[in-house]
Design a protein around this motif. Structure first.
Motif, short mmCIF file in Angstrom:
data_model
loop_
_atom_site.label_atom_id
_atom_site.label_comp_id
_atom_site.label_asym_id
_atom_site.label_seq_id
_atom_site.Cartn_x
_atom_site.Cartn_y
_atom_site.Cartn_z
N ASP A 200 -63.41 -1.68 -3.09
CA ASP A 200 -63.81 -0.52 -3.89
C ASP A 200 -62.60 -0.05 -4.69
O ASP A 200 -61.53 0.18 -4.12
N ARG A 201 -62.78 0.09 -5.98
CA ARG A 201 -61.72 0.62 -6.83
C ARG A 201 -61.97 2.13 -7.01
O ARG A 201 -62.99 2.53 -7.57
N ILE A 202 -61.06 2.92 -6.50
CA ILE A 202 -61.23 4.37 -6.52
C ILE A 202 -60.36 4.95 -7.62
O ILE A 202 -59.14 4.78 -7.63
N LEU A 203 -61.00 5.64 -8.55
CA LEU A 203 -60.32 6.27 -9.68
C LEU A 203 -60.03 7.72 -9.36
O LEU A 203 -60.58 8.29 -8.42
N PRO A 204 -59.16 8.36 -10.14
CA PRO A 204 -58.95 9.81 -9.96
C PRO A 204 -60.26 10.57 -10.08
O PRO A 204 -61.18 10.16 -10.81
N SER A 205 -60.38 11.67 -9.35
CA SER A 205 -61.65 12.40 -9.22
C SER A 205 -62.22 12.84 -10.56
O SER A 205 -63.44 12.96 -10.71
N ARG A 206 -61.36 13.07 -11.55
CA ARG A 206 -61.87 13.56 -12.84
C ARG A 206 -62.80 12.55 -13.52
O ARG A 206 -63.68 12.93 -14.30
N TYR A 207 -62.63 11.27 -13.21
CA TYR A 207 -63.48 10.26 -13.82
C TYR A 207 -64.90 10.30 -13.27
O TYR A 207 -65.83 9.81 -13.89
N TYR A 208 -65.07 10.85 -12.09
CA TYR A 208 -66.39 10.90 -11.46
C TYR A 208 -67.12 12.22 -11.75
O TYR A 208 -68.30 12.35 -11.43
N GLN A 209 -66.42 13.17 -12.32
CA GLN A 209 -67.01 14.49 -12.50
C GLN A 209 -68.28 14.47 -13.34
O GLN A 209 -69.25 15.17 -13.01
N PRO A 210 -68.34 13.71 -14.46
CA PRO A 210 -69.60 13.68 -15.23
C PRO A 210 -70.79 13.20 -14.40
O PRO A 210 -71.90 13.73 -14.53
N LEU A 211 -70.57 12.18 -13.56
CA LEU A 211 -71.65 11.69 -12.71
C LEU A 211 -72.05 12.75 -11.68
O LEU A 211 -73.25 12.97 -11.44
N ILE A 212 -71.07 13.43 -11.10
CA ILE A 212 -71.37 14.49 -10.13
C ILE A 212 -72.16 15.61 -10.80
O ILE A 212 -73.15 16.11 -10.25
N ASP A 213 -71.74 15.99 -12.00
CA ASP A 213 -72.46 17.05 -12.73
C ASP A 213 -73.91 16.64 -12.98
O ASP A 213 -74.83 17.47 -12.90
N LEU A 214 -74.11 15.36 -13.30
CA LEU A 214 -75.47 14.87 -13.58
C LEU A 214 -76.34 14.93 -12.33
O LEU A 214 -77.51 15.33 -12.38
N LEU A 215 -75.77 14.53 -11.18
CA LEU A 215 -76.53 14.56 -9.93
C LEU A 215 -76.81 15.99 -9.48
O LEU A 215 -77.91 16.30 -8.99
#
Length: 654
Positions: A200-215
């Protein structure tokens, strides 16, 4: 570890006196494992273990060809090596490097008692004019022994062609001598393995924020019509059955972090209830709702589960009573040590087994129905909302038990019963049960499952020999319903949910506990076995504490916020295996390290994982850590004398 090259499994013959004998091994390269996307699941023949092939580590070299007035010189700068194989009884080696070129041999100095030697020596060879470019330069690393032959630690080769094109500098992996034999043709036996490499390639949390906002939008801004598509609904539709558990685990953690896990679960449960027509099939499939509820209970309810079941499970393991109800499996000879008059009859065994099971079941049910105040508030609110959804969907009189079965299906069938069946998977025990205890746990788990089903399946299965337990099961159903009614009698207003801590556990709840060996304070020059003392440790989200025993009144406590490193320790640091170090910083900024030894590698991994999860939000974590210990005015790993210095490229593989 991220940079591993080979995964090896060794089969040993345990000897009570002396060293264990190695039977054989199976070695899998990273490349081979990676080439099997679905993983490896097969029997693999054991191969013989050759000491010349048991190598590990890397060596740092700088190689170049220099042109002088009337000659060419091949310069080999042997800088250092790291993570070499331990060859001596102390858990270290006495390494030296040997460089071979065109029949000539040069050697470095011997560095005593280390797996991370630093030579910084330049060895030179004069190149003859007629020397062909295909000739090889070989660098070998050996462990020097005063008596007997030196032990091979690895080698690396370079062609003259490559060196003449450009200088080489870097870390090079040490390799074994070439071996013609892959395995012993099955003569040593075979080992069945199931191995899969998942990266698993884990990126800094800011890269996941749009997906979290969508969910999160699916929960905070629900659709006006129940058939409208949301991002969460799309995710539920596209994820495969195989990936559903992983997806559920990640979603539960995301919504726990956002503080809206109850609305998230309510959303999934509403979709599941709405499309179910028969209450008997409700949540029986491995849907995303079922998996999410299951993972939610494991994350949030694990301390609660331990408080309810651990004392009883421990007693069952300690008593080791022979229990059997199935006439086809009763073995009268197993009871000879119980009765001084010889073997008991089958009827006597069934009667005594029934009484033992009733005693254990009574204690389990008493602990469960009396655990109202221990159950996490978030779980109670989730169950209350689930109760309301099922009651609205199936209001008919004949379906009055559906709202109870929906809750007990999770709490009993997917939480309590599996924990009784396999306590090790729920960290209730360090080891799996022996066959006799395992059978007792299986019978108890079946009974707990029947109670969770509200007795709906009693008498309809093939296991009619469980019938003697039916009266106890039926008598427990009323108590369970009363317990569930009181369990969901809780405030579920939004304020109550939002004001909860976002941490998965209550701050003071014990995440992990148990006996460990703690090393005494530094500066004590004692024999190794006297420097470690047995202490009982507790870990919560607030503190790591320890005392002489679980009942000891005086405890030493370390705030979790002061922990700034949790790492493994090399065996050569104290000549002890399964060691870890916990570094803390006091109010004055002074660092101190506590060294702890675990019983085995599984316990070590469990404590490392628990400590790292508890300290994941700490801002004081150190950027580096020595894998050794500071003893004798120097680090055992890199031999530096500066106690506060960086670990000089010593790699600590985790």
């Amino acid at each position: 570890p991220i940079g591993f090259h080979n995964l090896s499994f060794y089969m040993l013959d345990e000897d009570t006196i002396g060293h264990d004998d190695v039977i054989g091994k199976v070695s899998l390269s990273r490349e081979y494992i990676s080439s099997q996307p679905r993983g490896i699941d097969s029997w693999i023949n054991l191969s013989r273990v050759d000491p010349n092939e048991e190598v590990q580590g890397e060596i740092s070299l700088e190689l170049q060809v220099l042109k002088e007035a009337h000659r060419r010189v091949l310069c080999c700068h042997v800088i250092e090596a790291r993570d070499l194989a331990p060859r001596d009884i102390s858990g270290t080696s006495d390494p030296f490097a040997r460089v071979l070129w065109n029949g000539q041999v040069l050697e470095t100095a011997i560095i005593k008692k280390t797996r991370f030697p630093h030579w910084d020596e330049v060895l030179e060879f004069v190149l003859e004019e007629e020397m062909v470019g295909g000739a090889l330069l070989t660098v070998e690393v050996w462990d020097w022994d005063m008596v007997g032959k030196n032990d091979f630690l690895g080698r690396v080769e370079f062609s003259l062609d490559a060196l003449q094109k450009a200088p080489l500098k870097g870390w090079y992996r040490l390799l074994p001598f070439p071996s013609a034999e892959e395995d012993a043709g099955g003569k040593l036996g075979a080992l069945r393995l199931r191995v899969r490499l998942a990266e698993d390639r884990i990126l800094p949390s800011r890269y996941y924020q749009p997906l979290i906002d969508l969910l999160v939008e699916s929960i905070l801004c629900p659709p006006e019509e129940k058939d409208d598509i949301t991002p969460l609904a799309v995710l539920e539709e596209v994820c495969s059955v195989e990936s559903r558990q992983d997806v559920a685990t990640k979603l539960v953690k995301i919504f726990l972090g956002q503080g809206i896990v109850v609305p998230f679960l309510n959303y999934l449960n509403l979709r599941e209830v709405s499309r179910t027509t028969d209450p008997n099939t409700l949540f029986r499939s491995n849907s995303l709702a079922s998996k999410s509820m299951e993972q939610f209970m494991k994350v949030v309810g694990m301390p609660y589960l331990h408080e309810v079941l651990k004392p009883i499970i421990n007693r069952i393991f300690e008593e080791k009573k022979y229990v059997e109800l199935d006439p086809c499996k009763i073995d009268p000879s197993r009871t000879r040590r119980i009765s001084f008059k010889g073997s008991l009859s089958e009827a006597q065994i069934r009667d005594s087994s029934l009484e033992v099971l009733k005693g254990y079941l009574g204690d389990i049910m008493e602990s469960i129905v009396g655990s109202l105040g221990k159950c996490p508030h978030t779980m109670r609110v989730t169950f209350k909302k689930l109760h309301g959804l099922v009651e609205d969907r199936f209001p008919e009189a004949e379906n009055q038990d559906a709202k109870y079965v929906a809750i007990s299906g999770f709490l009993f069938l997917r939480f309590f019963a599996p924990a009784v069946l396999t306590p090790k998977l729920f960290n209730l025990r360090d080891q799996h049960a022996d066959p006799q205890t395992s059978r007792t746990l299986l019978l108890l788990a079946k009974a707990v499952q029947s109670i969770g089903n509200m007795g709906l399946q009693l008498g309809h299965g093939k296991e009619q020999w469980m019938e003697p337990l039916h009266p106890f099961i039926l008598s427990s159903i009323g108590r369970v319903k009363d317990f569930l009614d009181r369990l969901i009698d809780v405030d579920s207003e939004n304020d109550a949910i939002e004001n909860q801590s976002l941490t998965p556990f209550h701050p003071s709840a014990t995440i992990k506990e148990g006996y460990l060996q703690k090393r005494k304070a530094e500066g004590l020059h004692l024999v190794s076995r006297f420097t470690f003392k047995k202490r009982y440790f507790w870990l919560s989200n607030e503190s790591l504490s320890y005392s002489r025993s679980p009942d000891w009144q005086v405890r030493t406590s370390i705030p979790v916020q002061r922990i700034c490193a949790v790492e493994r320790v090399d065996e050569n640091a104290f000549q002890q295996s399964h060691m870890m170090q916990i570094t803390t910083r006091d109010n004055g900024g002074q660092l101190s390290t506590m060294y702890i030894q675990c019983k085995n590698v599984n316990e070590l991994n469990q404590w490392l994982s628990a400590l790292r999860k508890a300290t994941i939000s700490n801002e004081c974590m150190l950027p580096f850590c020595h894998p050794g210990a500071f003893r004798g005015n120097r680090w055992t790993c890199c031999l530096q004398t500066d106690r506060m210095g960086n670990p000089a490229e010593v790699q600590h593989y985790i």
